[in-house]
Scaffold this active site. Structure first.
Site, PDB file in Angstrom:
ATOM      1  N   ASP A  68      58.085  70.845  16.789  1.00 52.02           N
ATOM      2  CA  ASP A  68      58.940  70.347  15.704  1.00 52.02           C
ATOM      3  C   ASP A  68      60.389  70.346  16.211  1.00 52.02           C
ATOM      4  O   ASP A  68      60.913  71.391  16.591  1.00 52.02           O
ATOM      5  CB  ASP A  68      58.788  71.268  14.483  1.00 52.02           C
ATOM      6  CG  ASP A  68      59.739  70.881  13.372  1.00 52.02           C
ATOM      7  OD1 ASP A  68      59.862  69.678  13.105  1.00 52.02           O
ATOM      8  OD2 ASP A  68      60.377  71.770  12.775  1.00 52.02           O
ATOM      9  N   THR A  89      62.639  64.755  12.990  1.00 54.21           N
ATOM     10  CA  THR A  89      63.726  65.518  13.628  1.00 54.21           C
ATOM     11  C   THR A  89      63.835  65.197  15.119  1.00 54.21           C
ATOM     12  O   THR A  89      64.929  65.090  15.657  1.00 54.21           O
ATOM     13  CB  THR A  89      63.505  67.028  13.438  1.00 54.21           C
ATOM     14  OG1 THR A  89      62.156  67.338  13.772  1.00 54.21           O
ATOM     15  CG2 THR A  89      63.749  67.445  12.017  1.00 54.21           C
ATOM     16  N   ASP A 121      56.358  70.131   6.936  1.00 59.12           N
ATOM     17  CA  ASP A 121      56.811  68.758   7.205  1.00 59.12           C
ATOM     18  C   ASP A 121      56.008  67.758   6.373  1.00 59.12           C
ATOM     19  O   ASP A 121      56.563  66.842   5.772  1.00 59.12           O
ATOM     20  CB  ASP A 121      56.648  68.415   8.697  1.00 59.12           C
ATOM     21  CG  ASP A 121      57.731  69.065   9.551  1.00 59.12           C
ATOM     22  OD1 ASP A 121      58.500  69.874   8.985  1.00 59.12           O
ATOM     23  OD2 ASP A 121      57.816  68.794  10.753  1.00 59.12           O
TER      24      ASP A 121
END
Length: 564
Positions: free
Chosen positions: A64, A97, A394
Site C-alpha cells: 500500500d 496512493t 482500502d
C-alpha cells in the site's frame, strides 16, 4: 580601487547552507524520482510487496503506497511532499496512493529536460495546470454512472470496484470472497459516515476463507472472574444494559479515618459497603436486562451474582466496541443504575459466545438499527493479517466513495491512455512551447499502463504500442481498452469489470499535478545550522532537569513514607 574595498555583506548566520538556481531544482526532481522508484514496483495486481523493518524491531509487509511512504521516514524536504500527497489520497479516497506518487514523480521526470534546457519553471507550471483541467474534464465525460440501478445490480457493481482494488493486494487470490463481504458491510452501515462502525477483528490461525462477516457487533471475550463460566452463553431476543460504572467493592480512599465509640459499629460500616454494591446489582437485575456490559470492571462478586440469576456480563469492554454495541442495538450507555427504563436498553435477535480459533468472541447479531458490521479476519502470520486489514480498509473506502459519487471509469491503464491520447490531440491545436509541455504531461500519464506491464513481467513497449493504436481509432471504440494482466495483451477493461471510482483518478491527477507544480516552483533551499553551543546547552539543561526532577520525586516519596 574603492569598489574593491567594499566590505562583504553577511546576511545569514555562519554555516547556513543555501543552494539555488537550476541545480537546486534538478536535485529536488531527482530526489522525488528516487522516492517514486521505491513504490514503483508495488503498482497493480502483479505488484511486489515491501518488507519494512523499523527501529523498534517491528516488521511490516505491505504494498500500500501510503503505508510504505509513512514508514520510510524520508528526510529530504522536497521528497516529503510526495509523502503528504500519498497520505491525503489515502484519507480522502482510500486507494490510488501508489498511482499518485508515481504520477507526480513522472511529471517531474518529464519536466527535467526542459528545466535543464533553460525553460522557465512558471511556463511548465502553467501548461501542467491547463493539462490537468483538461484531463479531469475528460474523466468526467468518460465516467459511467451507477445511479438508478436496483439494489442487487448496485451490489454487484460495487463488488466489481472492490475486487479491482483488492486484486493488487496480498489477499488478491480471494478477492471475490472479500469483495462481497466489504460491500455487505458498507451497505449495512448505510449513510453512516463514521468508518469505525465497521469493526475489523484479527484472529491468527485458520485460513483466509475462515474469515466471516457479522451483521452486528463481535468482540473478544473480556477479562473475567470466577463464576463467569456458570453464566448462559446464548440468548434469543435479550435486553442489553450498557454501563460506564464499576460493579465491584470499592475500598475506602487511602488515609480515610473513621472514629468509632463502639466496636459493634464497625460491622455496620462494612455492611454499608456491601449494601451499596448489592443495591446496584439488584437494580441491574430488576431492569430486565439479560446482558450487562460495562466499560469499567465488573468484579468477582458481581459476576457470581449475575451467574446465579442467569445474566451474562462482561466488564472492561473497550470504548469503541461499547459505542458500536450501542449504535447497533439502540441502547444508551448509562453512568448510573438508578432509574433504568426500557428506553435505554438495547435489543438484538441473537447473542452468543462463539469460539473463533483459540479466542472466544461475544457476537450480537440481528440488531434492529443495523448501523454496524464486524469483519472477523483469519490468516496465518500476524503480518499477513495486518496487511489484509489494510487492504480491506482500502476496499471499504472505495466502496463508500463509489456509493456516494456513483460514477466509475475503466481501470487497467485504460483511462490513463485515453486521457494521454486526448491531450496529445489537444496539444496540436496550441501554438508555442506549451505544445511540448502538454505533450510531456500526456507522455507521463502512460507510466501507469507501462508500470502495470513491467510489474507483470510483460514487454511494456509492445503492449503500449497496441494500446496507442487501439485508442487512436477514429470511432472511439478503443477508449475502454487497458492492459490484460493475465495474457500480456490488451483487453476491454470495462467489459472485464476492471473498474475504479472516477473520484480516485480525479483526486490522483489533481494531487500529483499540484505536487509537481509545487516542487517546480521552488528555486532555493535554505538550511539553517543548529549552533553547536545551543545544542550543548539544550542537552545540559535537559540532563539537569531530569536530575532535579528525580531528586524532587525521591523527596516526595520519602516524606510520604514518614507520614504513613
Amino acid at each position: 580601487m574603492a569598489a574593491m574595498l567594499q566590505p562583504q555583506i553577511i546576511l545569514l548566520k555562519e554555516g547556513t547552507d543555501t543552494s539555488q538556481g537550476k541545480a537546486q531544482l534538478v536535485s529536488n526532481i531527482n530526489a522525488c524520482t528516487v522516492v517514486a522508484d521505491v513504490v514503483r514496483t508495488t503498482l497493480g495486481p502483479r505488484g511486489m510487496d515491501k518488507l519494512i523493518h523499523d527501529d523498534k524491531g517491528n516488521t511490516t509487509i505491505s504494498n500500500d503506497g501510503a503505508t510504505i511512504m509513512k514508514l520510510l521516514d524520508i528526510v529530504h524536504p522536497a521528497a516529503k511532499i510526495l509523502v503528504d500527497i500519498a497520505k491525503s489520497q489515502d484519507s480522502e479516497v482510500g486507494d490510488g496512493t501508489t498511482t499518485v506518487v508515481l504520477l507526480a514523480g513522472e511529471f517531474l521526470k518529464e519536466a527535467k529536460p526542459f528545466i535543464e534546457d533553460g525553460v522557465h519553471p512558471q511556463n511548465l507550471i502553467r501548461s501542467y495546470r491547463t493539462a490537468s483541467h483538461l484531463a479531469i474534464k475528460k474523466i468526467k465525460e468518460l465516467a459511467v454512472s451507477i445511479e438508478g440501478k436496483s439494489m442487487e445490480e448496485k451490489k454487484s457493481l460495487l463488488a466489481k470496484c472492490a475486487a479491482t482494488t483488492l486484486s493488487s493486494k496480498l489477499i488478491g487470490g480471494e478477492k471475490e470472497f472479500f469483495a462481497s463481504m466489504v460491500v455487505d458491510s458498507v451497505i449495512a452501515i448505510g449513510s453512516e459516515d463514521r468508518l469505525n462502525m465497521i469493526g475489523i477483528k484479527k484472529v491468527p490461525g485458520g485460513n483466509m476463507r475462515d474469515s466471516f462477516l457479522v451483521n452486528g457487533v463481535a468482540f473478544k471475550k473480556t477479562f473475567s472472574y470466577a463464576g463467569f463460566e456458570q453464566q448462559p452463553k446464548k440468548f434469543v431476543n435479550p435486553k442489553i444494559l450498557l454501563l460506564n460504572i464499576e460493579l465491584e467493592l470499592k475500598s475506602e480512599k487511602e488515609n480515610a479515618e473513621i472514629r468509632l465509640t463502639d466496636p459493634l459499629q464497625y460491622q455496620s460500616i462494612v455492611d454499608a459497603e456491601w449494601n451499596i454494591i448489592y443495591d446496584k446489582l439488584d437494580k441491574c437485575a430488576q431492569s430486565g436486562a439479560k446482558i450487562v456490559l460495562s466499560r469499567l470492571a465488573i468484579g468477582d462478586l458481581a459476576t457470581q451474582y449475575f451467574a446465579d440469576r442467569d445474566i451474562f456480563c462482561a466488564g472492561r469492554v473497550t470504548e469503541e466496541d461499547l459505542h458500536r454495541v450501542a449504535a447497533a442495538t439502540g441502547g444508551t450507555i448509562q453512568t448510573s443504575v438508578n432509574n433504568v427504563i426500557d428506553e435505554v436498553l438495547g435489543y438484538c435477535e441473537l447473542f452468543e459466545e462463539r469460539q473463533v480459533g483459540n479466542e472466544r468472541f461475544n457476537i450480537f447479531s440481528g440488531c434492529p438499527s443495523g448501523l454496524t458490521a464486524t469483519i472477523v479476519l483469519r490468516g496465518g502470520a500476524d503480518q499477513f493479517i495486518e496487511e489484509a486489514e489494510r487492504s480491506l480498509h482500502d476496499a471499504i473506502m472505495i466502496v463508500r466513495r463509489a456509493l456516494k459519487n456513483s460514477t466509475v471509469v475503466a481501470g487497467g491503464g485504460a483511462i490513463d491512455m485515453e486521457i494521454s491520447r486526448y491531450l496529445r490531440q489537444h496539444a496540436r491545436t496550441i501554438a508555442g512551447k506549451s505544445q511540448l509541455f502538454i505533450n510531456s504531461y500526456a507522455k507521463a500519464l502512460e507510466v501507469i499502463p507501462r508500470q502495470l506491464c513491467d510489474n507483470a513481467g510483460f514487454d511494456a513497449t509492445d503492449v503500449l504500442n497496441k494500446l496507442r493504436q487501439k485508442h487512436a481509432l477514429p470511432s472511439g471504440e478503443g477508449a475502454l481498452y487497458g492492459v490484460d494482466i493475465n495474457t500480456g495483451g490488451i483487453t476491454d477493461s470495462f467489459a472485464n469489470f476492471v473498474w475504479e471510482p472516477a473520484i480516485v483518478k480525479i483526486n490522483a491527477i489533481n494531487a500529483a499535478t499540484e505536487a509537481a507544480c509545487l516542487i517546480l516552483s521552488v528555486d532555493e533551499t535554505v538550511k539553517n545550522p543548529k549552533s553547536e553551543s545551543a545544542q550543548g546547552e539544550a542537552a545540559a539543561s535537559a540532563m539537569g532537569g531530569r536530575g532535579r526532577g528525580g531528586a524532587a520525586f525521591r523527596g516526595r516519596g520519602g516524606r510520604g513514607m514518614r507520614r504513613r
